[in-house]
Design a protein around this motif. Sequence first.
Motif, PDB file in Angstrom:
ATOM      1  N   ALA A  15       0.827  -1.217   0.000  1.00  0.00           N
ATOM      2  CA  ALA A  15       0.000   0.000   0.000  1.00  0.00           C
ATOM      3  C   ALA A  15       0.859   1.264   0.000  1.00  0.00           C
ATOM      4  O   ALA A  15       0.488   2.262  -0.615  1.00  0.00           O
ATOM      5  CB  ALA A  15      -0.945  -0.013   1.199  1.00  0.00           C
ATOM      6  N   LEU A  16       2.006   1.201   0.654  1.00  0.00           N
ATOM      7  CA  LEU A  16       2.900   2.359   0.689  1.00  0.00           C
ATOM      8  C   LEU A  16       3.501   2.668  -0.678  1.00  0.00           C
ATOM      9  O   LEU A  16       3.987   3.781  -0.910  1.00  0.00           O
ATOM     10  CB  LEU A  16       4.035   2.120   1.699  1.00  0.00           C
ATOM     11  CG  LEU A  16       3.616   2.034   3.161  1.00  0.00           C
ATOM     12  CD1 LEU A  16       4.808   1.622   4.027  1.00  0.00           C
ATOM     13  CD2 LEU A  16       3.024   3.365   3.632  1.00  0.00           C
ATOM     14  N   LEU A  17       3.465   1.704  -1.573  1.00  0.00           N
ATOM     15  CA  LEU A  17       4.049   1.889  -2.912  1.00  0.00           C
ATOM     16  C   LEU A  17       3.005   2.111  -3.999  1.00  0.00           C
ATOM     17  O   LEU A  17       3.323   2.087  -5.180  1.00  0.00           O
ATOM     18  CB  LEU A  17       4.907   0.666  -3.274  1.00  0.00           C
ATOM     19  CG  LEU A  17       6.101   0.374  -2.382  1.00  0.00           C
ATOM     20  CD1 LEU A  17       6.833  -0.870  -2.863  1.00  0.00           C
ATOM     21  CD2 LEU A  17       7.048   1.566  -2.327  1.00  0.00           C
ATOM     22  N   MET A  18       1.777   2.353  -3.610  1.00  0.00           N
ATOM     23  CA  MET A  18       0.707   2.483  -4.599  1.00  0.00           C
ATOM     24  C   MET A  18       0.841   3.706  -5.500  1.00  0.00           C
ATOM     25  O   MET A  18       0.136   3.797  -6.500  1.00  0.00           O
ATOM     26  CB  MET A  18      -0.666   2.463  -3.919  1.00  0.00           C
ATOM     27  CG  MET A  18      -1.070   1.084  -3.469  1.00  0.00           C
ATOM     28  SD  MET A  18      -2.663   1.038  -2.602  1.00  0.00           S
ATOM     29  CE  MET A  18      -3.792   1.544  -3.896  1.00  0.00           C
ATOM     30  N   ASP A  19       1.777   4.592  -5.201  1.00  0.00           N
ATOM     31  CA  ASP A  19       2.025   5.711  -6.107  1.00  0.00           C
ATOM     32  C   ASP A  19       2.872   5.276  -7.302  1.00  0.00           C
ATOM     33  O   ASP A  19       3.052   6.023  -8.251  1.00  0.00           O
ATOM     34  CB  ASP A  19       2.699   6.868  -5.367  1.00  0.00           C
ATOM     35  CG  ASP A  19       4.036   6.492  -4.761  1.00  0.00           C
ATOM     36  OD1 ASP A  19       4.215   5.326  -4.340  1.00  0.00           O
ATOM     37  OD2 ASP A  19       4.922   7.373  -4.701  1.00  0.00           O
ATOM     38  N   ARG A  20       3.379   4.047  -7.261  1.00  0.00           N
ATOM     39  CA  ARG A  20       4.170   3.477  -8.359  1.00  0.00           C
ATOM     40  C   ARG A  20       3.277   2.592  -9.221  1.00  0.00           C
ATOM     41  O   ARG A  20       2.222   2.153  -8.792  1.00  0.00           O
ATOM     42  CB  ARG A  20       5.325   2.638  -7.805  1.00  0.00           C
ATOM     43  CG  ARG A  20       6.259   3.431  -6.930  1.00  0.00           C
ATOM     44  CD  ARG A  20       7.367   2.554  -6.424  1.00  0.00           C
ATOM     45  NE  ARG A  20       8.200   3.263  -5.460  1.00  0.00           N
ATOM     46  CZ  ARG A  20       9.359   2.812  -5.038  1.00  0.00           C
ATOM     47  NH1 ARG A  20       9.840   1.656  -5.467  1.00  0.00           N
ATOM     48  NH2 ARG A  20      10.059   3.515  -4.171  1.00  0.00           N
ATOM     49  N   GLU A  21       3.753   2.310 -10.411  1.00  0.00           N
ATOM     50  CA  GLU A  21       3.039   1.388 -11.288  1.00  0.00           C
ATOM     51  C   GLU A  21       3.126  -0.025 -10.714  1.00  0.00           C
ATOM     52  O   GLU A  21       4.127  -0.375 -10.086  1.00  0.00           O
ATOM     53  CB  GLU A  21       3.647   1.428 -12.702  1.00  0.00           C
ATOM     54  CG  GLU A  21       3.457   2.751 -13.410  1.00  0.00           C
ATOM     55  CD  GLU A  21       1.993   3.059 -13.684  1.00  0.00           C
ATOM     56  OE1 GLU A  21       1.233   2.142 -14.038  1.00  0.00           O
ATOM     57  OE2 GLU A  21       1.605   4.230 -13.528  1.00  0.00           O
ATOM     58  N   PRO A  22       2.117  -0.865 -10.936  1.00  0.00           N
ATOM     59  CA  PRO A  22       2.142  -2.229 -10.389  1.00  0.00           C
ATOM     60  C   PRO A  22       3.320  -3.067 -10.892  1.00  0.00           C
ATOM     61  O   PRO A  22       3.728  -4.011 -10.232  1.00  0.00           O
ATOM     62  CB  PRO A  22       0.815  -2.841 -10.831  1.00  0.00           C
ATOM     63  CG  PRO A  22      -0.021  -1.729 -11.297  1.00  0.00           C
ATOM     64  CD  PRO A  22       0.862  -0.576 -11.610  1.00  0.00           C
ATOM     65  N   GLN A  23       3.894  -2.722 -12.029  1.00  0.00           N
ATOM     66  CA  GLN A  23       5.030  -3.471 -12.559  1.00  0.00           C
ATOM     67  C   GLN A  23       6.373  -2.988 -12.018  1.00  0.00           C
ATOM     68  O   GLN A  23       7.418  -3.536 -12.377  1.00  0.00           O
ATOM     69  CB  GLN A  23       5.034  -3.467 -14.097  1.00  0.00           C
ATOM     70  CG  GLN A  23       5.254  -2.113 -14.717  1.00  0.00           C
ATOM     71  CD  GLN A  23       3.963  -1.371 -15.017  1.00  0.00           C
ATOM     72  OE1 GLN A  23       2.919  -1.642 -14.412  1.00  0.00           O
ATOM     73  NE2 GLN A  23       4.021  -0.424 -15.924  1.00  0.00           N
ATOM     74  N   ASP A  24       6.369  -2.009 -11.137  1.00  0.00           N
ATOM     75  CA  ASP A  24       7.594  -1.511 -10.517  1.00  0.00           C
ATOM     76  C   ASP A  24       8.318  -2.663  -9.816  1.00  0.00           C
ATOM     77  O   ASP A  24       7.689  -3.502  -9.172  1.00  0.00           O
ATOM     78  CB  ASP A  24       7.233  -0.417  -9.505  1.00  0.00           C
ATOM     79  CG  ASP A  24       8.445   0.165  -8.812  1.00  0.00           C
ATOM     80  OD1 ASP A  24       9.014   1.134  -9.330  1.00  0.00           O
ATOM     81  OD2 ASP A  24       8.812  -0.367  -7.734  1.00  0.00           O
TER      82      ASP A  24
END
Length: 96
Positions: A15-24
């Motif tokens: 959830a903390l990385l939801m500002d990134r694309e899912p393929q990150d």
Amino acid sequence: MNVNKKHLVIPKNIALLMDREPQDEEVLKLIAQHHKYINDNFYTCTIQIYSGLADLYVEDSRFTAYYENIKSDLAKYMHDAMKIYCGKNSKDKQKS
């Protein structure tokens, strides 16, 4: 850390990385941890089963509610990242 508490850590970190694309790559590393966690603590979770589990996250209101309780849109985000992870891993398996 017990299984129940650890189960929350991975989705909260995703959830903390939801500002990134899912393929990150960082997102996919966490998805790989999630897949391993299920394998280690619950059942043998093949790539095909994990892909089906991803579908449940958005199709079954119980799963959706669980992840939406952590963060809005997390169920869909995890679904998308899990599908990408499964696609990458099923291709890797076919090359072997």
